[in-house]
Design a protein around this motif. Structure first.
Motif, short mmCIF file in Angstrom:
data_model
loop_
_atom_site.label_atom_id
_atom_site.label_comp_id
_atom_site.label_asym_id
_atom_site.label_seq_id
_atom_site.Cartn_x
_atom_site.Cartn_y
_atom_site.Cartn_z
N ILE A 25 -32.91 5.68 53.79
CA ILE A 25 -32.23 5.41 55.06
C ILE A 25 -31.04 6.35 55.24
CG2 ILE A 25 -30.84 3.70 56.32
CD1 ILE A 25 -32.82 1.57 55.20
N ALA A 26 -30.29 6.57 54.15
CA ALA A 26 -29.15 7.50 54.22
C ALA A 26 -29.62 8.90 54.60
CB ALA A 26 -28.40 7.53 52.89
N CYS A 61 -20.44 19.18 62.13
CA CYS A 61 -19.08 19.18 61.58
C CYS A 61 -18.90 18.17 60.45
CB CYS A 61 -18.05 18.98 62.68
SG CYS A 61 -18.15 17.39 63.51
N LYS A 62 -19.75 17.12 60.40
CA LYS A 62 -19.63 16.10 59.37
C LYS A 62 -20.68 16.26 58.27
CE LYS A 62 -17.81 12.64 62.53
NZ LYS A 62 -18.00 11.33 63.13
N LEU A 63 -21.52 17.27 58.40
CA LEU A 63 -22.66 17.44 57.51
C LEU A 63 -22.26 17.61 56.04
CD1 LEU A 63 -25.55 17.38 58.46
CD2 LEU A 63 -25.59 19.86 58.41
N GLU A 64 -21.33 18.50 55.77
CA GLU A 64 -20.95 18.78 54.38
C GLU A 64 -20.38 17.56 53.68
OE1 GLU A 64 -18.18 21.85 51.81
OE2 GLU A 64 -18.68 22.36 53.88
N LYS A 65 -19.48 16.86 54.35
CA LYS A 65 -18.85 15.67 53.76
C LYS A 65 -19.90 14.59 53.48
CE LYS A 65 -15.23 12.26 54.55
NZ LYS A 65 -14.21 11.77 55.47
N LYS A 66 -20.77 14.36 54.44
CA LYS A 66 -21.79 13.33 54.28
C LYS A 66 -22.80 13.70 53.19
CE LYS A 66 -23.80 10.03 57.30
NZ LYS A 66 -24.06 9.68 58.68
N ALA A 67 -23.13 14.99 53.10
CA ALA A 67 -24.07 15.45 52.06
C ALA A 67 -23.49 15.18 50.68
CB ALA A 67 -24.36 16.94 52.24
N LYS A 68 -22.22 15.47 50.51
CA LYS A 68 -21.59 15.24 49.21
C LYS A 68 -21.55 13.75 48.86
CE LYS A 68 -18.83 19.43 49.09
NZ LYS A 68 -17.50 20.05 49.16
N LEU A 69 -21.29 12.92 49.85
CA LEU A 69 -21.27 11.47 49.62
C LEU A 69 -22.64 10.96 49.19
CD1 LEU A 69 -19.05 10.17 52.56
CD2 LEU A 69 -18.54 10.02 50.12
N ILE A 70 -23.68 11.39 49.90
CA ILE A 70 -25.04 10.96 49.56
C ILE A 70 -25.40 11.45 48.16
CG2 ILE A 70 -27.49 11.25 50.12
CD1 ILE A 70 -26.63 11.30 53.10
N TYR A 71 -25.06 12.70 47.88
CA TYR A 71 -25.36 13.25 46.56
C TYR A 71 -24.66 12.45 45.47
CZ TYR A 71 -26.02 16.45 42.71
OH TYR A 71 -26.36 16.98 41.49
N ASP A 106 -25.87 9.64 36.70
CA ASP A 106 -24.92 8.54 36.50
C ASP A 106 -24.19 8.12 37.78
OD1 ASP A 106 -25.50 8.30 33.81
OD2 ASP A 106 -24.00 9.78 33.22
N SER A 107 -24.79 8.41 38.94
CA SER A 107 -24.19 7.93 40.18
C SER A 107 -24.40 6.42 40.27
CB SER A 107 -24.82 8.64 41.38
OG SER A 107 -26.21 8.38 41.45
N PRO A 108 -23.60 5.72 41.06
CA PRO A 108 -23.67 4.25 41.09
C PRO A 108 -25.03 3.70 41.50
CG PRO A 108 -21.93 5.06 42.57
CD PRO A 108 -22.56 6.24 41.93
N ASN A 109 -25.73 4.41 42.36
CA ASN A 109 -27.04 3.96 42.83
C ASN A 109 -28.07 5.06 42.62
OD1 ASN A 109 -26.22 1.34 43.94
ND2 ASN A 109 -25.04 2.60 45.36
N GLU A 110 -28.10 5.61 41.44
CA GLU A 110 -28.95 6.76 41.13
C GLU A 110 -30.43 6.44 41.36
OE1 GLU A 110 -30.02 9.67 37.35
OE2 GLU A 110 -28.46 8.17 37.14
#
Length: 187
Positions: free
Chosen positions: A94-95, A105-115, A122-126
């Protein structure tokens, strides 16, 4: 460091740190799952307690794409995934869908968050990605575009389709939905 720990070999200390990290990760994940489960329950309560029709359920049994293209199908499938502690797959999918509609303009920030949330080791929801896909996705983040999660999203979709979907069809949840749909037609 306390005197007792100083006498332990470095490998023991590293193992202890690894165990501490894993326990904190599991606790964090459990809290995250509980919050998500509450949100899902609240969402289900707000959805007028509508049950899918027999026709909808038959479509869901025909193809995984029918489940994914139906809002109620995704909701029911997400409930099932939550019961298996694999809801992060749907959350990631969904993300990624949302990411495709993100302004440039928000693409880079959102991409990093999803990644960081789903792809990074070891991400919280890997999510369960192979090393090649994980590395390719990491490379895509360096030069962000709307398609940078395409391969990873497709892998997770196929994982849900080949693995979780089959169990969903035979799950108690699905059997209950079929019974309720049959009862509402008869009753």
């Amino acid at each position: 460091m306390c005197k007792g720990l100083a006498t332990l070999p470095a490998t023991c200390l590293k193992s202890a740190k690894d165990i501490k990290h894993k326990i904190s990760f599991m606790l964090q994940r459990q809290e995250s799952q509980e919050v998500k489960q509450k949100k899902t329950e609240e969402k289900n309560e707000d959805s007028d307690e509508r049950i899918p029709t027999s026709a909808e359920l038959e479509k869901w049994k025909e193809s995984f794409s029918y489940v994914m293209n139906s809002e109620m199908g995704r909701t029911m499938f997400t409930s099932f995934l939550s019961s298996e502690f694999s809801q992060e797959n749907m959350d990631f999918w969904i993300a990624c869908e949302d990411f495709k509609n993100t302004s440039t303009c928000k693409l880079e920030k959102k991409a990093k968050l999803i990644y960081q949330q789903y792809v990074s080791t070891d991400s919280p929801n890997e999510v369960n990605l192979d090393a090649v896909t994980r590395k390719e996705t990491m490379q895509n983040i360096l030069c962000v575009s709307h398609s940078c999660f395409e391969v990873a999203q497709r892998r997770i979709y196929l994982l849900m389709e080949k693995d979780s979907y089959k169990r969903f069809l035979h799950s108690k949840l699905m059997h209950n939905l079929i019974s309720q749909a049959h009862f509402s037609v008869v009753g």
